[in-house]
Structures are given as structure tokens and as C-alpha cells.
Scaffold this motif. Structure first.
Motif, short mmCIF file in Angstrom:
data_model
loop_
_atom_site.label_atom_id
_atom_site.label_comp_id
_atom_site.label_asym_id
_atom_site.label_seq_id
_atom_site.Cartn_x
_atom_site.Cartn_y
_atom_site.Cartn_z
N LEU A 56 29.72 37.79 31.71
CA LEU A 56 29.98 39.23 31.70
C LEU A 56 31.16 39.57 32.59
O LEU A 56 32.06 40.34 32.20
CB LEU A 56 28.73 39.99 32.16
N ASN A 57 31.18 39.02 33.78
CA ASN A 57 32.27 39.28 34.72
C ASN A 57 33.60 38.82 34.13
O ASN A 57 34.63 39.49 34.27
CB ASN A 57 31.99 38.55 36.03
N HIS A 58 33.60 37.66 33.45
CA HIS A 58 34.82 37.12 32.85
C HIS A 58 35.31 38.03 31.73
O HIS A 58 36.51 38.32 31.62
CB HIS A 58 34.55 35.71 32.33
N ARG A 59 34.39 38.48 30.87
CA ARG A 59 34.79 39.36 29.77
C ARG A 59 35.33 40.68 30.30
O ARG A 59 36.31 41.22 29.75
CB ARG A 59 33.60 39.61 28.85
N GLN A 60 34.71 41.20 31.34
CA GLN A 60 35.19 42.45 31.93
C GLN A 60 36.59 42.29 32.52
O GLN A 60 37.43 43.20 32.40
CB GLN A 60 34.21 42.92 33.01
N PHE A 61 36.84 41.15 33.12
CA PHE A 61 38.17 40.91 33.70
C PHE A 61 39.23 40.83 32.60
O PHE A 61 40.32 41.39 32.73
CB PHE A 61 38.15 39.63 34.52
N ARG A 62 38.92 40.12 31.52
CA ARG A 62 39.88 40.02 30.42
C ARG A 62 40.13 41.39 29.79
O ARG A 62 41.27 41.71 29.42
CB ARG A 62 39.37 39.03 29.38
N LYS A 63 39.06 42.19 29.65
CA LYS A 63 39.23 43.55 29.12
C LYS A 63 40.06 44.40 30.08
O LYS A 63 40.90 45.22 29.65
CB LYS A 63 37.86 44.18 28.92
N PHE A 64 39.87 44.18 31.37
CA PHE A 64 40.64 44.91 32.38
C PHE A 64 42.13 44.59 32.25
O PHE A 64 42.97 45.49 32.31
CB PHE A 64 40.12 44.52 33.76
N ASP A 86 43.52 46.30 29.12
CA ASP A 86 43.74 47.73 29.31
C ASP A 86 44.97 48.01 30.15
O ASP A 86 45.62 49.07 30.00
CB ASP A 86 42.51 48.37 29.98
N PHE A 139 40.74 44.96 40.14
CA PHE A 139 39.50 44.63 39.45
C PHE A 139 38.35 44.51 40.45
O PHE A 139 37.26 45.05 40.22
CB PHE A 139 39.67 43.32 38.68
N GLN A 194 34.97 46.83 40.92
CA GLN A 194 33.63 46.24 40.96
C GLN A 194 32.92 46.54 42.28
O GLN A 194 31.74 46.20 42.44
CB GLN A 194 33.74 44.72 40.79
#
Length: 367
Positions: free
Chosen positions: A80-88, A91, A127, A131
Motif C-alpha cells: 500500500l505504501n509503495h502504491r501510494q508513493f508511485r501515485k504521489f 500526481d 510524501f 504521511q
């Protein structure tokens, strides 16, 4: 990179091995030859790529590596943390999509990870702040740490370039001698520039961008000096045999020539057909292969040095082939069949299938 020697002549045997010079096969073999009065002793060199990696450890950049590696692991270890970072990053319209892992076994991955994290350091801080865990990045708020980070990015990038040059299937000892010597010369140049508190923008672009941030140039000068001295110490064997390697690489340009080769080299210098083959930038392997038998001593001398080839690339290529061939769908594959497959795969010779089939009975066509 492991190196293998070639016993191509009785009077001048050569061994190129990764075994240490005090313990193991090399030391025991040489001591046995000395005790039995066998001369001349073989030429021995240590593993080139391994030596370069050992030299790099003198930089003592563990403080930077530990922090950067910890950040990457923290980002990537949870899905989850990895996906959020890539989405960040997406964006933010970032140039990069992710941060790569670093593997201790794969030296080149260190440079890629350091370069990427440095380029994304501001995005990583944002990021972590989003968080609510920006306290874990105290080092990224420290100007001196960022200066050390910038120096590490540049110097490791140069070591990576050298590491890449040392790899390859058709590398001979003269190529390695040139690459290592050139890098040592660059270290001497950088050491002199750092002593004068000068930073070359082209060679150290990341550190140059920090030039107004109170750089501790004395610290970086000391680190480059240690790296230079370590290269000089670990590759002292190259310097000891430099005349012989230069004679092999450019037989028409050297002034110190062994007596047994003098007549053939004089003949070659005045040979209008074969002397052009040894011009600067020539393919040294093809040049020696093209010489007629009247240059037999020179060809034998070249064979000794050409027998020193990098084996790491071939070993890894052969292992990949074996892993591909010996899979779960080939349970009936015997050791003999696997051996034949590896021999054919590793060979550069192309079989003449038409000639092989000339004397074979033609198969009946299916109806």
C-alpha cells in the motif's frame, strides 16, 4: 570478474585467478614452484572487478548508504505504501515513477538507487510529510548530509562506469589495463582539483550544484586521496607488468623489447603488409591472428596475454543457459545432454547444416 590463465607455452606459464595471494591455491602453487626451483614463476593477478569493489569500500559512505537504503526499503516493503508513493509521483508529474532497490550483490544497483533517490529527495520529503512521518527524514533536513549525499552520487556514478567497462565477453588484459589506468589518472586529477577547492561541473555535476552550501572540501579531498591510493596499491601488479602489456598492445611503439622478439618486431616495423594492422585503435586480436608463421615468437608472446580473458560474463551467460535448459519440463535431461547443450551454446562457431545433411538419407514426406 574471474580471470583464467592459459598454459600456452612451457617457458612462460600464466595464471589469472581470484584466489588470494597469501592463502589458497595461488599462494600454495607459487610456494611449491619456489621450493622446487621452477622458473619463471607465473604471472598472477587478482579478480579485477572484485578489486574495484574493495577499493570503493574505502570511501566509507556507509552513513549515507544506510539512510538512503532504509528510505527505499520503507517505501517499497509495504504494498500500500509503495502504491501510494508511485501515485504521489504521478500526481506531481515527476520524471521518475519509482525508486529502485539496492542489492549488495549487484554493484551497479547502488549507483542507480543513489541517483534516483537524490533526484527525488524533495518529493520523498513531501510524501513522508503527507504521511505524518517526516521526523524519520531528519538527515534530509541536514545540509551537511545532503552534501555528502551529492558527493556519493557522483563518485559512485564514476565507479559504476568503470565497473561497466570492466565487464563484457571479449575483454582482454590490455583493455582492463587501459580502463583501470585511465580511472587512476582521473582520481589523481580530481584529488588535485579538490585540494584547490575546485569542482568540475562536468565530472561532478551533483556536487557542483551544492558548491554554495559550505562543502567540506577537505573531507572529500581525503576520501578521493584514499581511493586513489587504494587503486594504486591493489592494482600494483598492472604497474609491475606495464611494459609487457604495452609490448603486447603496441609492439611497434615500445622501446623496451625482449631480445628474443627484437628481430621479428624490426621485421614487422618494415613490413608494408602487416605493420598497418597494429595502428592505434586496431583490433589487436585480429591483428595477431593475421600474422604469418614467420612471426611465430611474437604470436606466441601474444597468445600468453590473449589467454587472459574475463570469465565472469561467460560464466553468468552459461549459468543462465543451464537454468533455462534444465527446467521442470525436461525431467529426462541427462548430464551428457546438458553438457552438449552448454558446449554448443557457449561456442561462437556456426555449424554448416547443409554440409552435415549432404550424406544423410532424405526423410519420407508425410502423406
Amino acid at each position: 570478474m574471474c580471470w583464467l590463465g592459459s598454459n600456452l607455452a612451457i617457458n612462460e606459464r600464466m595464471i589469472f585467478t581470484i584466489i588470494g595471494s597469501r592463502n589458497g591455491f595461488t599462494a600454495l602453487f607459487l610456494n611449491d614452484m619456489r621450493n622446487n626451483g621452477i622458473t619463471p614463476l607465473p604471472h598472477t593477478f587478482h579478480c579485477i572487478i572484485h578489486q574495484e569493489n574493495l577499493c570503493a569500500k574505502t570511501l566509507q559512505l556507509e552513513n549515507v548508504m544506510k539512510v538512503v537504503n532504509g528510505i527505499v526499503k520503507n517505501i517499497r516493503r509495504k504494498g500500500l505504501n509503495h502504491r501510494q508513493f508511485r501515485k504521489f509521483l504521478e500526481d506531481m508529474d515527476s520524471e521518475y515513477e519509482d525508486v529502485p532497490y539496492y542489492s549488495e550483490v549487484r554493484w551497479l544497483s547502488r549507483g542507480r538507487m543513489m541517483t534516483r533517490v537524490y533526484a527525488l529527495r524533495e518529493a520523498i520529503v513531501e510524501f513522508y510529510r503527507a504521511q505524518g512521518s517526516d521526523s524519520d527524514l531528519d538527515e534530509f533536513q541536514d545540509e551537511q548530509f545532503i552534501n555528502d549525499f551529492a558527493f556519493a552520487v557522483d563518485i559512485i556514478s564514476h565507479l559504476n562506469k568503470l565497473n561497466t567497462l570492466l565487464q563484457g565477453e571479449s575483454k582482454v588484459i590490455s583493455d582492463l589495463y587501459h580502463n583501470v589506468g585511465q580511472f587512476h589518472g582521473m582520481l589523481e586529477l580530481w584529488h588535485g582539483q579538490f585540494m584547490k577547492e575546485e569542482i568540475n561541473e562536468e565530472l561532478f555535476p551533483t556536487l557542483y550544484g551544492r558548491r554554495n552550501m559550505n562543502l567540506q572540501m577537505a573531507k572529500y579531498t581525503e576520501l578521493v586521496g584514499k581511493l586513489k591510493d587504494e587503486f594504486e596499491m591493489r592494482f600494483s601488479d598492472f604497474k609491475k607488468h606495464s611494459d609487457e602489456i604495452c609490448l603486447f598492445t603496441a609492439p611497434l611503439s615500445v622501446s623496451t623489447i625482449p631480445a628474443r622478439l627484437t628481430m621479428e618486431i624490426i621485421d614487422l616495423k618494415h613490413d608494408l603488409v602487416y605493420s598497418p594492422l597494429f595502428q592505434p585503435g586496431c583490433d589487436i586480436v585480429k591483428a595477431y591472428q593475421s600474422l604469418p608463421q614467420r612471426y611465430s615468437r611474437l604470436k606466441d608472446y601474444a597468445a600468453h596475454w590473449l589467454g587472459m580473458f574475463g570469465s565472469t560474463y561467460r560464466c553468468e551467460k552459461l549459468f543462465s543457459t543451464m537454468k533455462y535448459a534444465k527446467n521442470k519440463y525436461r525431467s529426462r535431461l541427462t548430464d551428457d545432454h546438458l553438457y552438449d547443450i552448454l558446449i554448443i551454446t557457449d561456442s561462437e562457431m556456426e555449424p554448416d547444416y547443409k554440409k552435415m545433411l549432404e550424406n544423410k538419407d532424405q526423410h519420407h514426406k508425410s502423406h
